[in-house]
Design a protein around this motif. Structure first.
Motif, PDB file in Angstrom:
ATOM      1  N   LEU A  91     -20.382  38.910  17.922  1.00  0.00           N
ATOM      2  CA  LEU A  91     -19.317  38.947  18.925  1.00  0.00           C
ATOM      3  C   LEU A  91     -19.585  40.044  19.952  1.00  0.00           C
ATOM      4  CD1 LEU A  91     -16.390  38.536  16.393  1.00  0.00           C
ATOM      5  CD2 LEU A  91     -17.061  36.837  18.110  1.00  0.00           C
ATOM      6  N   SER A  92     -20.050  41.197  19.479  1.00  0.00           N
ATOM      7  CA  SER A  92     -20.367  42.286  20.408  1.00  0.00           C
ATOM      8  C   SER A  92     -21.534  41.895  21.296  1.00  0.00           C
ATOM      9  CB  SER A  92     -20.694  43.567  19.637  1.00  0.00           C
ATOM     10  OG  SER A  92     -21.745  43.354  18.701  1.00  0.00           O
ATOM     11  N   GLY A  93     -22.516  41.204  20.722  1.00  0.00           N
ATOM     12  CA  GLY A  93     -23.644  40.743  21.508  1.00  0.00           C
ATOM     13  C   GLY A  93     -23.221  39.743  22.570  1.00  0.00           C
ATOM     14  N   TRP A 156     -20.195  44.129  15.926  1.00  0.00           N
ATOM     15  CA  TRP A 156     -19.049  43.256  15.626  1.00  0.00           C
ATOM     16  C   TRP A 156     -19.566  41.831  15.495  1.00  0.00           C
ATOM     17  CZ3 TRP A 156     -14.807  41.382  19.497  1.00  0.00           C
ATOM     18  CH2 TRP A 156     -13.730  40.844  18.784  1.00  0.00           C
ATOM     19  N   THR A 157     -19.414  41.245  14.320  1.00  0.00           N
ATOM     20  CA  THR A 157     -19.955  39.909  14.091  1.00  0.00           C
ATOM     21  C   THR A 157     -18.866  38.961  13.604  1.00  0.00           C
ATOM     22  OG1 THR A 157     -20.529  40.179  11.741  1.00  0.00           O
ATOM     23  CG2 THR A 157     -22.107  41.013  13.380  1.00  0.00           C
ATOM     24  N   THR A 158     -19.222  37.689  13.523  1.00  0.00           N
ATOM     25  CA  THR A 158     -18.268  36.682  13.063  1.00  0.00           C
ATOM     26  C   THR A 158     -17.987  36.812  11.570  1.00  0.00           C
ATOM     27  OG1 THR A 158     -20.113  35.117  12.814  1.00  0.00           O
ATOM     28  CG2 THR A 158     -18.846  35.027  14.863  1.00  0.00           C
ATOM     29  N   VAL A 159     -18.800  37.584  10.872  1.00  0.00           N
ATOM     30  CA  VAL A 159     -18.500  37.869   9.463  1.00  0.00           C
ATOM     31  C   VAL A 159     -17.179  38.639   9.366  1.00  0.00           C
ATOM     32  CG1 VAL A 159     -19.273  39.105   7.401  1.00  0.00           C
ATOM     33  CG2 VAL A 159     -20.927  37.853   8.803  1.00  0.00           C
ATOM     34  N   ASP A 160     -16.927  39.495  10.371  1.00  0.00           N
ATOM     35  CA  ASP A 160     -15.699  40.290  10.387  1.00  0.00           C
ATOM     36  C   ASP A 160     -14.456  39.459  10.692  1.00  0.00           C
ATOM     37  OD1 ASP A 160     -17.265  42.646  10.030  1.00  0.00           O
ATOM     38  OD2 ASP A 160     -17.697  42.651  12.187  1.00  0.00           O
ATOM     39  N   THR A 161     -14.658  38.300  11.352  1.00  0.00           N
ATOM     40  CA  THR A 161     -13.501  37.495  11.767  1.00  0.00           C
ATOM     41  C   THR A 161     -13.361  36.209  10.971  1.00  0.00           C
ATOM     42  OG1 THR A 161     -14.846  36.429  13.490  1.00  0.00           O
ATOM     43  CG2 THR A 161     -13.602  38.399  14.116  1.00  0.00           C
ATOM     44  N   GLY A 162     -14.329  35.922  10.109  1.00  0.00           N
ATOM     45  CA  GLY A 162     -14.206  34.754   9.243  1.00  0.00           C
ATOM     46  C   GLY A 162     -14.742  33.457   9.806  1.00  0.00           C
ATOM     47  N   GLY A 163     -15.619  33.517  10.771  1.00  0.00           N
ATOM     48  CA  GLY A 163     -16.217  32.282  11.284  1.00  0.00           C
ATOM     49  C   GLY A 163     -16.366  32.282  12.788  1.00  0.00           C
ATOM     50  N   ASP A 165     -15.933  29.085  14.623  1.00  0.00           N
ATOM     51  CA  ASP A 165     -15.433  27.805  15.116  1.00  0.00           C
ATOM     52  C   ASP A 165     -14.094  28.003  15.819  1.00  0.00           C
ATOM     53  OD1 ASP A 165     -14.535  25.233  15.573  1.00  0.00           O
ATOM     54  OD2 ASP A 165     -15.181  24.464  13.634  1.00  0.00           O
ATOM     55  N   LEU A 166     -14.096  27.842  17.136  1.00  0.00           N
ATOM     56  CA  LEU A 166     -12.883  28.072  17.921  1.00  0.00           C
ATOM     57  C   LEU A 166     -11.795  27.056  17.608  1.00  0.00           C
ATOM     58  CD1 LEU A 166     -11.633  29.818  20.158  1.00  0.00           C
ATOM     59  CD2 LEU A 166     -12.584  28.222  21.834  1.00  0.00           C
ATOM     60  N   THR A 167     -12.166  25.826  17.309  1.00  0.00           N
ATOM     61  CA  THR A 167     -11.157  24.813  17.013  1.00  0.00           C
ATOM     62  C   THR A 167     -10.387  25.153  15.744  1.00  0.00           C
ATOM     63  OG1 THR A 167     -12.753  23.444  15.791  1.00  0.00           O
ATOM     64  CG2 THR A 167     -12.498  23.013  18.149  1.00  0.00           C
ATOM     65  N   THR A 168     -11.066  25.791  14.797  1.00  0.00           N
ATOM     66  CA  THR A 168     -10.394  26.207  13.561  1.00  0.00           C
ATOM     67  C   THR A 168      -9.423  27.342  13.829  1.00  0.00           C
ATOM     68  OG1 THR A 168     -12.303  25.556  12.213  1.00  0.00           O
ATOM     69  CG2 THR A 168     -10.744  27.113  11.233  1.00  0.00           C
ATOM     70  N   PHE A 169      -9.860  28.320  14.609  1.00  0.00           N
ATOM     71  CA  PHE A 169      -8.994  29.454  14.922  1.00  0.00           C
ATOM     72  C   PHE A 169      -7.749  29.023  15.693  1.00  0.00           C
ATOM     73  CE2 PHE A 169     -12.950  32.098  14.502  1.00  0.00           C
ATOM     74  CZ  PHE A 169     -12.506  32.856  13.423  1.00  0.00           C
ATOM     75  N   ALA A 324     -18.049  27.129  19.901  1.00  0.00           N
ATOM     76  CA  ALA A 324     -18.404  28.364  19.212  1.00  0.00           C
ATOM     77  C   ALA A 324     -17.719  29.535  19.914  1.00  0.00           C
ATOM     78  CB  ALA A 324     -19.915  28.566  19.209  1.00  0.00           C
ATOM     79  N   VAL A 325     -17.039  30.377  19.157  1.00  0.00           N
ATOM     80  CA  VAL A 325     -16.314  31.510  19.738  1.00  0.00           C
ATOM     81  C   VAL A 325     -17.250  32.391  20.552  1.00  0.00           C
ATOM     82  CG1 VAL A 325     -15.008  33.604  19.209  1.00  0.00           C
ATOM     83  CG2 VAL A 325     -14.575  31.512  17.908  1.00  0.00           C
ATOM     84  N   THR A 326     -18.417  32.716  19.992  1.00  0.00           N
ATOM     85  CA  THR A 326     -19.344  33.608  20.688  1.00  0.00           C
ATOM     86  C   THR A 326     -19.826  32.999  21.999  1.00  0.00           C
ATOM     87  OG1 THR A 326     -21.089  32.696  19.266  1.00  0.00           O
ATOM     88  CG2 THR A 326     -20.160  34.832  18.641  1.00  0.00           C
TER      89      THR A 326
END
Length: 367
Positions: A91-93, A156-163, A165-169, A324-326
Motif C-alpha cells: 500500500l505504501s508502495g 504498509w502492506t495488504t497483510v496489515d489490512t487483510g487483503g 480486493d476492493l469489492t470485498t472491502f 485491486a486496492v493498491t
C-alpha cells in the motif's frame, strides 16, 4: 479457449510468447491510432479543457473494466490468480510509487506505454527516455535501488489490512461493479460527443482497452491447459520492460513467457500502424534542458512504477479492472501528482521549459 491443439505442436513457452506478441501488436496498433495517453488525459482534466484525450482514456479504461469483470463472471478469467490479488501487495508502495510515476509521466511527456508506442514511430526522445525507464526499473527490481524499494514497500502492506480486493472491502455486488464501469463508459461517451471526437480513434481506444481482458483470458486458459505453472497476466510495462532490457544485454535469466512477447509486440504494432497511416517521423531533443527533464521524468517513472507494482496501464487499467486496492491507490496517485506537476511546470518561466508546445494562453500541450 481451447489451446490443446496448439500446445501439442509448440512448446508452452513459445505459445506464451506468441500470445504476448499478439496482444502486444493489438495494443500497440490501437494505442498508436487512438493516441491513448494517461498523461494527456490528466492534463486536459487539470486545465479544465477536455478535448479528445480524456474520452479516449475513459473509453479504454471502462471497456477494460467491464470486459474483465464480464469474463470473470463467466468463469473465463480467474482474477483470484492474478499477482494483484493472489499475493500480498504494498500500500505504501502504491501511494509513493504512484505519486512518483505521475510526476515523471508529466516530465517525460508520456507514460511507459506511450513512450514505447512513440519510439516505434521514430520519436528518439521517447526511445531514449524508454531506455532510461527500463534501466531504472531493472535497478529497482534487482540492482542498486532494490533495498530502497524493499524498504518503502514494507512500510504498509495488504497483510496489515487483510487483503487487496476492493469489492470485498466495499461489499460491492456484481450489479454494482457493472454499474460502476458503465458510469465511466457513459462519461467517456459524453465527453466524446461534446468534443465531436473521431469515431475511429474512439473505436481504437476501446480496442486498446480490450487487450487487457484478452491477455487475462489467454493466460487464464494457459494456467488450465499448460503443464508448467503459468501466471495470470494482464497488460503491464514496468517489469516486462526491465526484463526485455536484460534479455538484450545478457543471456535470459528466466524462462521466456507471455511478457517476453508483449513489449516487442507493442513496438511492432505501433510501427506498422504508423507506417500504414504515414505517421512515421524522426524526432529528437530540441535542447539540453528539455533532455534533462525527459530523462529525469523517465527515471522517476522507472522507480515509481516498480515501487507501485505497475505503470499507468499495469496498475491504472489492468489492476483497476481487477479492483485491486493498491492499483486504485496507484491510479489516484498518478492523477493527483500529474495535475500538481502540471500546475508547477506552468508557473516556471517559458525560457526554462524548453521544447514544449503551447495551448492558447501559453501552457504546454499534450504530445
Amino acid at each position: 479457449m481451447d489451446l490443446t491443439a496448439l500446445l501439442d505442436r509448440l512448446p508452452e513457452p513459445t505459445v506464451l510468447v506468441l500470445g504476448g506478441l499478439t496482444v502486444g501488436i493489438l495494443f500497440g496498433a490501437f494505442a498508436q491510432q487512438s493516441r491513448f495517453c494517461l498523461r494527456a488525459a490528466a492534463l486536459e482534466f487539470s486545465r479544465r479543457r477536455p478535448a479528445d484525450r480524456l474520452p479516449i482514456w475513459l473509453l479504454a479504461f471502462s471497456s477494460a473494466l467491464i470486459a474483465t469483470q464480464f469474463l470473470a463472471l463467466l468463469g473465463e478469467v480467474d482474477t483470484g490468480e492474478t499477482r494483484q490479488l493472489a499475493s500480498p501487495q504494498s500500500l505504501s508502495g502504491a501511494l509513493i510509487g504512484g505519486a512518483m510515476f505521475g510526476t515523471g509521466m508529466v516530465m517525460a511527456r508520456g507514460c511507459a506505454s506511450r513512450l514505447l508506442v512513440l519510439s516505434a514511430t521514430g520519436n528518439l526522445r521517447a526511445l531514449l527516455s524508454g531506455l532510461v525507464f527500463a534501466v531504472v526499473a531493472q535497478a529497482s527490481l534487482y540492482g542498486a535501488l532494490k533495498p530502497l524499494r524493499d524498504w518503502l514497500s514494507g512500510l504498509w502492506t495488504t497483510v496489515d489490512t487483510g487483503g487487496n480486493d476492493l469489492t470485498t472491502f466495499l461489499g460491492m455486488s456484481e450489479a454494482s461493479v457493472f454499474l460502476f464501469g458503465g458510469l465511466w463508459l457513459l462519461a467517456g461517451l459524453g465527453f466524446a460527443w461534446r468534443n465531436r471526437s473521431s469515431v475511429w480513434r474512439l473505436a481504437a481506444a476501446i480496442g486498446a482497452g480490450l487487450t487487457v481482458p484478452l491477455a487475462l483470458w489467454f493466460t487464464t486458459a494457459m494456467t488450465r491447459q499448460a503443464f508448467d505453472p503459468v501466471q495470470v497476466e494482464g497488460v503491464t510495462f514496468t517489469g516486462p520492460s526491465a526484463d526485455m532490457l536484460m534479455l538484450f544485454l545478457s543471456a535470459p535469466f528466466e524462462e521466456l513467457g507471455f511478457n517476453s512477447g508483449l513489449v516487442p509486440g507493442v513496438f511492432l504494432g505501433s510501427f506498422f500502424a504508423a507506417f500504414l497511416t504515414r505517421q512515421l517521423m524522426l524526432q529528437g531533443f530540441e535542447s539540453g534542458p528539455s533532455m534533462a527533464r525527459y530523462l529525469t521524468g523517465a527515471a522517476l517513472m522507472g522507480f515509481g512504477g516498480m515501487l507501485a507494482g505497475g505503470c499507468a496501464v499495469g496498475a491504472g487499467i489492468t489492476g483497476a479492472s481487477l479492483f485491486a486496492v493498491t492499483a486504485w491507490l496507484t491510479l489516484v496517485g498518478i492523477w493527483l501528482s500529474a495535475i500538481v506537476t502540471d500546475h508547477v511546470l506552468a508557473k516556471i518561466p517559458r525560457a526554462h521549459v524548453a521544447a514544449l508546445d503551447t495551448f492558447p494562453g501559453g501552457r504546454q500541450s499534450t504530445p
